[in-house]
Design a protein around this motif. Sequence first.
Motif, mmCIF file in Angstrom:
data_model
loop_
_atom_site.group_PDB
_atom_site.id
_atom_site.type_symbol
_atom_site.label_atom_id
_atom_site.label_comp_id
_atom_site.label_asym_id
_atom_site.label_seq_id
_atom_site.Cartn_x
_atom_site.Cartn_y
_atom_site.Cartn_z
ATOM 1 N N LEU A 270 0.812 -1.213 0.000
ATOM 2 C CA LEU A 270 0.000 0.000 0.000
ATOM 3 C C LEU A 270 0.845 1.262 0.000
ATOM 4 C CD1 LEU A 270 -2.917 -0.846 2.409
ATOM 5 C CD2 LEU A 270 -3.119 0.013 0.092
ATOM 6 N N GLN B 293 -14.655 25.674 1.499
ATOM 7 C CA GLN B 293 -13.822 24.639 0.877
ATOM 8 C C GLN B 293 -12.514 24.525 1.655
ATOM 9 O OE1 GLN B 293 -14.209 22.646 -2.256
ATOM 10 N NE2 GLN B 293 -12.487 21.633 -1.234
ATOM 11 N N PHE C 236 4.462 12.224 2.658
ATOM 12 C CA PHE C 236 3.396 12.324 1.657
ATOM 13 C C PHE C 236 2.280 11.318 1.920
ATOM 14 C CE2 PHE C 236 1.479 11.278 -2.527
ATOM 15 C CZ PHE C 236 0.917 12.519 -2.788
ATOM 16 N N PHE C 237 2.647 10.114 2.346
ATOM 17 C CA PHE C 237 1.597 9.134 2.623
ATOM 18 C C PHE C 237 0.606 9.685 3.650
ATOM 19 C CE2 PHE C 237 0.086 6.196 5.827
ATOM 20 C CZ PHE C 237 -0.884 5.559 5.074
ATOM 21 N N VAL D 64 -1.768 12.220 2.091
ATOM 22 C CA VAL D 64 -2.810 11.523 1.340
ATOM 23 C C VAL D 64 -3.860 10.968 2.302
ATOM 24 C CG1 VAL D 64 -3.286 9.446 -0.005
ATOM 25 C CG2 VAL D 64 -1.355 10.918 -0.616
ATOM 26 N N ARG E 201 -7.805 12.114 2.420
ATOM 27 C CA ARG E 201 -8.866 11.133 2.191
ATOM 28 C C ARG E 201 -9.799 11.032 3.390
ATOM 29 N NH1 ARG E 201 -6.513 6.013 -0.953
ATOM 30 N NH2 ARG E 201 -8.414 5.216 -0.074
ATOM 31 N N PRO F 212 -9.574 17.956 -1.215
ATOM 32 C CA PRO F 212 -8.483 17.823 -2.176
ATOM 33 C C PRO F 212 -7.122 17.977 -1.511
ATOM 34 C CG PRO F 212 -10.090 19.479 -2.899
ATOM 35 C CD PRO F 212 -10.432 19.125 -1.492
ATOM 36 N N LEU F 213 -6.153 17.202 -2.010
ATOM 37 C CA LEU F 213 -4.768 17.409 -1.623
ATOM 38 C C LEU F 213 -4.159 18.296 -2.699
ATOM 39 C CD1 LEU F 213 -2.206 14.751 -0.464
ATOM 40 C CD2 LEU F 213 -1.628 16.423 -2.202
ATOM 41 N N VAL F 214 -3.726 19.480 -2.321
ATOM 42 C CA VAL F 214 -3.186 20.407 -3.307
ATOM 43 C C VAL F 214 -1.705 20.651 -3.051
ATOM 44 C CG1 VAL F 214 -5.396 21.572 -3.636
ATOM 45 C CG2 VAL F 214 -3.764 22.484 -1.978
#
Lengths: 458, 331
Positions: A36, A203, A216-217, A220, A224, A229-231
């Motif tokens: 994963l 937003q 980064f994981f 994310v 989620r 959104p991930l920007v």
Amino acid sequence: MSRGDVTQAIRDRLGGLSIAEFRRRVTEAEAELSDLGVTFTIYSDKDAIDRVLPFDAIPRVIPSDEWQIVEAGVRQRVTALNLLLHDIYHEQSILADRVIPADLVLANANYRPQVQHFNPPCGTYVHVCGIDIVRDRAGVFRVLEDNARTPSGISYVISNRHTMMRAFPELLEQMALRPVGDYGHHLITALREVAPAGKSDPQVALLSPGTYNSAFFEHVFLAREMGVPLVEGRDLVVGDDDRVYMRTTGGLARVSVLYRRLDDDFLDPKAFRPDSMIGVPGLMRAYRTGKVTLANAVGTGVADDKAMYAYMPRIIRYYLDQDPILPNVETHVCRDPDGLRFTLDHLEDLVVKPVGGSGGYGIVIGPRASAAELAACRAQLQADPGNFISQPCVDLSVTPTLIGDKVEPRHIDFRPFAITGKTTWVLPGGLTRVALQRGSLVVNSSQGGGSKDTWVLA
Amino acid sequence: MPEILLARYALAIFWLARYVERAENLARILDTNATFARDRQGAQHWHSLLELHSDQERFAATHTSPTAAAVLRFYVTDDSNPTSIVSAIGMARENARILRPLISNEMWAHLNVFNKWLQTLDDQALAPGDLTRLFNRIKESCQTHTGITDGTLHRDQVSYFYRLGRYIERADATTRLLDIKYHTLLPHVADVGTPIDIGQWDAVLRSAAGHYAYLRAVSTGVTPSGVAAFLLLHPRFPRSVAFSVAEADRLLAVLRTRHELAGGAAAAASLGGLRNELAMLDIQQIIARGLHEFLDHVQKRLIAATDDLGEAFFDTGTGVGSRVTLDQRQA
């Protein structure tokens, strides 16, 4: 259930498994995490390697009476941090009253004069706080460090619980555990509470440095869990109206709250580091005009460095007129001549830490250091005393951990997480990190640490 | 609140689909070539394969001659070659990493594992006796990916950009497949109509999983113009150019109407024009115009449509910040 009942139940249930079976399940769980990409990145001189954080399947148990102390202590600490930051960026009465030295704040590299007199919604600066806690030989929980910038690790807390539920379902059966899975819900709720005034259905987005960031994981994971959104910086643009927009397939769309996972320095090349490629030009303009909320607020780094930490008990008394529920570890501030002298005189018994560092880098553990390391440390202390603190070697508590085919004691620490919008909520659980090397006190993932599930009993 | 999709995510899902589709098509072509290019023209077949993505020069820079082993390594395991299968899946995985907030754990984990497995392949895996098994596994992995995607990807804009990428890539790949065989066959006038000739065109059909579909749909048996017509113009064969372009055109129309995206008029014109051409022309007209020239024309229209999509959807709100790379093939 008491801790004794639960640990006895865990012992009985684990006793029903052979070491081979136990090992097989852990291996499979780690393989699943690897598939994963539940990894963090280790940076050495030339390589960046994705690793799975080693998972230890023997849970750490915290009974509810002990948890109540931790929770109240964390809540108190976060409240004081927010009051401190509000004061620093407004009246500075704590400096005028000489409770903390003015230059500790005003000369601090993480003090941001750009946000002086700025009012963040709800007066909240530290929306997400991770407080590192250890337990000493007497069983007292003590704060080791405050993390008020962009504390990480929450994804492992939830992922460890999922791993336990999948790999060792029999261990959890009939256990009355406090849940950790609703963290994302609490976070998005708090972030909506601190949206710019008058913005209904704001937003929210998570601002990440990008796919090559070591966390980064986790970015994310949180995007989620919140359903936002991930920007990245390049997805955002600040308009002439000072509002922040993201580039979408349908054109520009407004963003009102950014849960940002990059440091102040990188947020806006126009306001901070001009070489930042991951920031958003004009973001500070949007922030100061109240068109976007940043969480955590800009400038929190002044409150969580290790020199400020030494003053936290005084800060708590100053703002709340209470004794700290969670005491500090005894700390010598080397910017004080007395603290420096004590540190130099007892170097071989102390842990020396740079005040601005994180991740376990740059720490010298006196009792384990070579003569050469101690000499180098001494020279650094004398050259730049203000950059260091020292603490006695805390005899960290240990917990049973599977090492090879035996269960052995290993040192642990603990990071609970608090979310603050209008009010503060403390996740009933947290990240238990474990030093997998025998005798080691360093639990950082970048230095060979692992983690385990933390069971707060209902 | 209107449905929002970051432009960068739209770009990433479009190319994720294209790279997986590209890997699958490449595996099909290599598989067929490895099986059917064992005759006296074998060496030439491997050489012509290099024209697939105009790779002759890059190949020649590091190789002396296009032997079966060298070309297979170049297109399967060579990660320094951007047009290899391992590179395509590597790029698909990089795009998937960007898309982690949107795609399912299953989609991500599968690509992650697929990519890791490809990285472990060495020359041993390319031994002649193992090739069929290898290419089957690659094809199946690509199809597993599309199956997981079909079963888990939310049916919003993301899914339309995904399928748009897949069908544009597939249309492009089928034209390239026809184009390399066109080169192989026509220069050898003596072979036209001989068993070798028919065998080669049948191999083209098999590359596109179209052998039995063709036999079922076309009563006249395997002929060069029949195969070209089937792969270019058949309206219901899912790997034909006409079918793929019609799907792409339809998907874009849905994005522009149901999802209320204002841009994309130029891309819609490109795809719609191409769709009409493919519906109107018959194979004799195309051959009269020159098959190679027509295939080239189709490829150019698809590239233009991709550029138009880029301008309309993948880089909106220009003026500040870095421009995204539109053609990741060149990146």
